[in-house]
Design a protein around this motif. Sequence first.
Motif, PDB file in Angstrom:
ATOM      1  N   PRO A 222       0.836  -1.215   0.000  1.00 50.94           N
ATOM      2  CA  PRO A 222       0.000   0.000   0.000  1.00 50.94           C
ATOM      3  C   PRO A 222       0.863   1.253   0.000  1.00 50.94           C
ATOM      4  N   GLU A 223       0.431   2.248  -0.756  1.00 49.42           N
ATOM      5  CA  GLU A 223       1.191   3.496  -0.836  1.00 49.42           C
ATOM      6  C   GLU A 223       0.855   4.445   0.301  1.00 49.42           C
ATOM      7  N   ASN A 224      -0.297   4.262   0.909  1.00 52.87           N
ATOM      8  CA  ASN A 224      -0.668   5.104   2.050  1.00 52.87           C
ATOM      9  C   ASN A 224      -1.473   4.262   3.031  1.00 52.87           C
ATOM     10  N   ASN A 225      -1.879   4.869   4.115  1.00 57.05           N
ATOM     11  CA  ASN A 225      -2.566   4.143   5.185  1.00 57.05           C
ATOM     12  C   ASN A 225      -4.069   3.999   4.961  1.00 57.05           C
ATOM     13  N   SER A 226      -4.574   4.482   3.828  1.00 51.82           N
ATOM     14  CA  SER A 226      -6.022   4.425   3.598  1.00 51.82           C
ATOM     15  C   SER A 226      -6.481   3.062   3.079  1.00 51.82           C
ATOM     16  N   ASN A 227      -5.573   2.298   2.511  1.00 53.11           N
ATOM     17  CA  ASN A 227      -5.945   0.995   1.946  1.00 53.11           C
ATOM     18  C   ASN A 227      -4.909  -0.040   2.376  1.00 53.11           C
ATOM     19  N   LEU A 228      -5.031  -0.501   3.608  1.00 54.32           N
ATOM     20  CA  LEU A 228      -3.994  -1.348   4.186  1.00 54.32           C
ATOM     21  C   LEU A 228      -4.174  -2.807   3.781  1.00 54.32           C
ATOM     22  N   GLU A 229      -3.630  -3.132   2.625  1.00 48.82           N
ATOM     23  CA  GLU A 229      -3.605  -4.512   2.155  1.00 48.82           C
ATOM     24  C   GLU A 229      -2.435  -4.691   1.195  1.00 48.82           C
ATOM     25  N   ILE A 230      -1.937  -5.911   1.126  1.00 53.81           N
ATOM     26  CA  ILE A 230      -0.842  -6.252   0.216  1.00 53.81           C
ATOM     27  C   ILE A 230      -1.396  -7.233  -0.811  1.00 53.81           C
ATOM     28  N   SER A 231      -1.296  -6.880  -2.074  1.00 54.88           N
ATOM     29  CA  SER A 231      -1.786  -7.780  -3.123  1.00 54.88           C
ATOM     30  C   SER A 231      -0.628  -8.611  -3.675  1.00 54.88           C
ATOM     31  N   TYR A 232      -0.953  -9.801  -4.171  1.00 50.69           N
ATOM     32  CA  TYR A 232       0.069 -10.724  -4.681  1.00 50.69           C
ATOM     33  C   TYR A 232      -0.600 -11.771  -5.564  1.00 50.69           C
ATOM     34  N   GLN A 233       0.206 -12.518  -6.289  1.00 43.55           N
ATOM     35  CA  GLN A 233      -0.275 -13.638  -7.098  1.00 43.55           C
ATOM     36  C   GLN A 233       0.438 -14.908  -6.646  1.00 43.55           C
ATOM     37  N   LEU A 234      -0.345 -15.908  -6.289  1.00 37.14           N
ATOM     38  CA  LEU A 234       0.205 -17.159  -5.758  1.00 37.14           C
ATOM     39  C   LEU A 234       0.272 -18.215  -6.859  1.00 37.14           C
ATOM     40  N   TYR A 235       1.443 -18.772  -7.042  1.00 38.80           N
ATOM     41  CA  TYR A 235       1.667 -19.847  -8.018  1.00 38.80           C
ATOM     42  C   TYR A 235       1.846 -21.160  -7.266  1.00 38.80           C
ATOM     43  N   ARG A 236       1.228 -22.210  -7.808  1.00 39.49           N
ATOM     44  CA  ARG A 236       1.449 -23.558  -7.280  1.00 39.49           C
ATOM     45  C   ARG A 236       1.983 -24.447  -8.393  1.00 39.49           C
ATOM     46  N   ASN A 237       2.773 -25.415  -8.004  1.00 36.77           N
ATOM     47  CA  ASN A 237       3.532 -26.250  -8.927  1.00 36.77           C
ATOM     48  C   ASN A 237       2.651 -26.976  -9.945  1.00 36.77           C
ATOM     49  N   ASN A 238       1.442 -27.337  -9.544  1.00 31.23           N
ATOM     50  CA  ASN A 238       0.593 -28.123 -10.446  1.00 31.23           C
ATOM     51  C   ASN A 238       0.145 -27.329 -11.674  1.00 31.23           C
ATOM     52  N   LEU A 239       0.170 -25.996 -11.602  1.00 28.72           N
ATOM     53  CA  LEU A 239      -0.309 -25.170 -12.710  1.00 28.72           C
ATOM     54  C   LEU A 239       0.535 -25.363 -13.967  1.00 28.72           C
ATOM     55  N   ILE A 240       1.853 -25.336 -13.805  1.00 32.37           N
ATOM     56  CA  ILE A 240       2.724 -25.499 -14.968  1.00 32.37           C
ATOM     57  C   ILE A 240       2.759 -26.952 -15.428  1.00 32.37           C
ATOM     58  N   ILE A 241       2.620 -27.872 -14.479  1.00 31.59           N
ATOM     59  CA  ILE A 241       2.584 -29.301 -14.836  1.00 31.59           C
ATOM     60  C   ILE A 241       1.372 -29.585 -15.726  1.00 31.59           C
ATOM     61  N   ASP A 242       0.221 -29.056 -15.345  1.00 31.77           N
ATOM     62  CA  ASP A 242      -0.995 -29.269 -16.137  1.00 31.77           C
ATOM     63  C   ASP A 242      -0.893 -28.577 -17.496  1.00 31.77           C
ATOM     64  N   TYR A 243      -0.325 -27.376 -17.498  1.00 28.38           N
ATOM     65  CA  TYR A 243      -0.244 -26.625 -18.753  1.00 28.38           C
ATOM     66  C   TYR A 243       0.679 -27.311 -19.752  1.00 28.38           C
ATOM     67  N   LEU A 244       1.789 -27.845 -19.269  1.00 28.47           N
ATOM     68  CA  LEU A 244       2.773 -28.471 -20.161  1.00 28.47           C
ATOM     69  C   LEU A 244       2.478 -29.946 -20.438  1.00 28.47           C
ATOM     70  N   HIS A 245       1.506 -30.504 -19.701  1.00 30.16           N
ATOM     71  CA  HIS A 245       1.169 -31.925 -19.846  1.00 30.16           C
ATOM     72  C   HIS A 245       2.365 -32.821 -19.492  1.00 30.16           C
ATOM     73  N   LEU A 246       3.092 -32.401 -18.477  1.00 29.30           N
ATOM     74  CA  LEU A 246       4.218 -33.196 -17.987  1.00 29.30           C
ATOM     75  C   LEU A 246       3.888 -33.747 -16.604  1.00 29.30           C
ATOM     76  N   THR A 247       4.678 -34.692 -16.163  1.00 34.94           N
ATOM     77  CA  THR A 247       4.535 -35.196 -14.795  1.00 34.94           C
ATOM     78  C   THR A 247       5.435 -34.385 -13.870  1.00 34.94           C
ATOM     79  N   LYS A 248       5.183 -34.510 -12.589  1.00 32.05           N
ATOM     80  CA  LYS A 248       6.004 -33.828 -11.591  1.00 32.05           C
ATOM     81  C   LYS A 248       7.466 -34.259 -11.690  1.00 32.05           C
TER      82      LYS A 248
END
Length: 685
Positions: A222-248
Motif C-alpha cells: 500500500p502506498e498510504n494508510n487508507s488501503n492497508l492490504e498487500i496484493s500478490y499472485q500465488l503460483y502452485r507447482n501443479n499449474l505449470i505441470i498441467d499446462y505443459l502436460h508433464l509429470t512432476k
Amino acid sequence: MGVRGLNSFVKKSIYLPTQKWIINETKYNILKTINDSNKKSDISLKDNSGNITLIIDGNAYFYYLSDELNWFIFDNLKIFELLHKQLCLLLAIDGLKKIIFVLDGVDTDMKMNKKRIQANERIKSVHGFFNKVVSTSLSPNQNLKPDGKNCPTPLVLMSFIQFLCDSKKLFDKVDVKFSLREADSYIAKLAIENNGYVISNDSDFFIYDIPGYINFSSIKFPENNSNLEISYQLYRNNLIIDYLHLTKEALPFFATFCSNDYLTVGDYPQFFEQIKKYRCNNYYTNNIKPYYYKCVVNFIIDCCKGSNNNQETIKRKIMEYKRNEYNENLNTQFINCLNDSIHEYDLTNLNNLNTLEFNKINQDILESYFSGKIYAKLLNVLENDHYKLTQYFECFSKGYCWNITYNLRNEMYMLLIQRNKKNENETKDYFSKNKITITEYGREGIELKLEERNINIKNDTLPITIDDRFKKYLDVFKSDWTTMKKLPYFLIPLATTLRYYLIEKINMNLFIFKENDNNYSQILKFSNSVSNSNNNLINKSTIQLHDYEFEALLASSIAALTLTYLNKTNEKIDIDKIKNSSYSSTITQNIKECPIKCNNSHEIMIKNKKRSLHLKSYFNINSLQGNRQQFENAIQIFSEYVNMLIMNSNMLQILKLTDDFEEFFSFFSMYHYSWEEAFYIYDYL
C-alpha cells in the motif's frame, strides 16, 4: 539466472488471480513504534495462532527494494526507511505466523564461470552509469539508476543484512537464516518444513515442488494508510505441470533443457540442434509458446512414453533418444550437468542441507556466519581461495577504488587464515605450505581482471583475549596509541579509517595541503616513520587527496553520526571528556563508560527516524559541467573512503569483535559513518 525465459512464459501463459493479505491497522501502528523496552509488554504481537509463513529470498528482496531507490546520490537512510515500512506491513498481516529471510552463502565451483560473467557485466554497468550521471539533466526528486542491474557497494547489502538481524532481535515472528551456499534449495526446504510460501524472483521456484511461490513482481504494497492490504499472485507447482502436460518427475528435465544455472543447452550443438528442430506430434501441446519450449516438452513426452515416471528411467530414456556430441568430453560433461541439475530440484533428501561442514572452514567461523556476524564473501577466501573486489560506483578514468586497500587486504587474508586454524595437527599441516594463493576478482580498465596474490604464511595464531584482538585491530590501521584508545568507542572505527587513509595518501605523495598548515604536522611525522620502516609495502592508488576533500570526509562522517550516536535525542556526552581523551583505554570498559547505545538499526529508525543535522541545500548534479574535474575527483575520493570502511568492517569481523560486543556488531555495515550527499556538499563549499 534460473530457468531461461520461464518468468516471462508463466506471466504470459498461466493465469494467476490476484489475492490479498489484510493488514491489521492496530498492529501496524504498534509495530511502527515498537522497541526493545516495550515489545514484551504488547500482547497483540505475541499471537502465534496464524497459519501464514513466508520464506523470503533475502538477496532477491534486496534488489526488489533497490529498484525503489535513487542510486546517485545514494543514501543508506532511504533503504532503512523503506525496509522498516515494508517489514512492519508484513508483520501486521492478519494470520501471519512467521517470516523467514534467507541469505545466500559462498560461491560454488560450478557457478564460477557465471559469476565471472556477472562481474564483467557489473563493471560495464558501473562504467555506463557514471557516464549517465555526468551527462544527464535531472528534475528534482528524480531517481537515477543504472540501465542494467543496480550495483551497490558491499556495505549497502551489509546494511540490509544488519537491519534484518536487528529486526530478529525485536520481533519473535522474524527469523534470519544464512545458507552455506546458494540459497534456492535451502529456501525450498524451509518452505516444505514450515508449509510456507516462497517469495523470490528466481524462476527455479516454478519448478520446485513447494506449497506455493509468489514472485516479487506481483507484490504491491500500500502506498498510504487508507488501503492497508498487500496484493500478490500465488503460483502452485501443479499449474505449470498441467499446462505443459508433464509429470512432476519430468518437470526438472524441462527446466534443464530450457537452460538453467547448471546446463546451457547451446553448449551441446548436436543436442541443441535436435531439440530446436524436434517434430511436435502431440496435438495437446500446440498452444505452448515459445516454440522452443514446445519442442522440449514434446521431446520429453516422447521419451517418457511407455515407461513409468521414475526420474532414473526418464533420464535413461532421454540418454537413449539424445544425439551424441562429436566431442566425447562434451558427452561426459552433459551427463554430469544433467545429474547436478536434476539433483538440485530433488527435495526428498534435504535433512542435512545446511548442516554439512565445509572442507576448509572451521566451526568457530561457521558459528559466526550463521549468526550473521561475518560476511559470506570472507568465507570465499577460505573455501574457494578467492575474494571478489565488488565493483561499485566510481570514476574509471581516475583509477580503481580497491587499490587503496591493497596492503590492508594482505593483512586481512593473513588474519582470516590464522582464525581458521582448527587444531594443532592441522596447523602444522596447513602452514607447511608457506604460501597460500588467493585470486582477486578485480578490474583493469573496463574489463574483469583475475589477479593471484601469494600470501606468506606466518605460524601465528589469532590473539585470544579481547584486549589483544582489539590491539591487533588498532595496529592494522596504524592507530595503536593511547589517544585513539581513549576516544568514545563509537568514534574509533571512523578515526582509524580516516587516519589510515590519510597516512596512505601521505606515503604515496598524494596528499595536497598548504605548506604552512600545522594541522597535519603530527601525522606527517608518523607517516614518515611508518614509510621508512615498511619499504616492502605496495601502494597502487593514484588519486590525489586535497586537504579540503579530507576535511569534507571528516565533516560528512560526523554529520552522518547524527542519525545514531550524535542524534539530539540521545543522552549528552561530556565534550570535555572527549577533548581530554578521558575514556578508558580498555575497550570493554570504554563501552561501559559511554552513555549512548545505538546497537539496533531498526530501533534507530523508530526512535530517531532521521539525522539531527539537515543540509541547507541539496547537491545539484546539473551544475557538474562547470567543474567536472573536481566532481570526478570527489567521486573517486568517496569510493576510496567506502573501500576503507569495507576493510574496517572486515577486520572487526575477522578479529571477532563483532561477536564479542553487540556494540561492535552495530558497525557491521558502517552505516553510521557515511553520508554521500553531505560529502559532496562540503567538498563544493
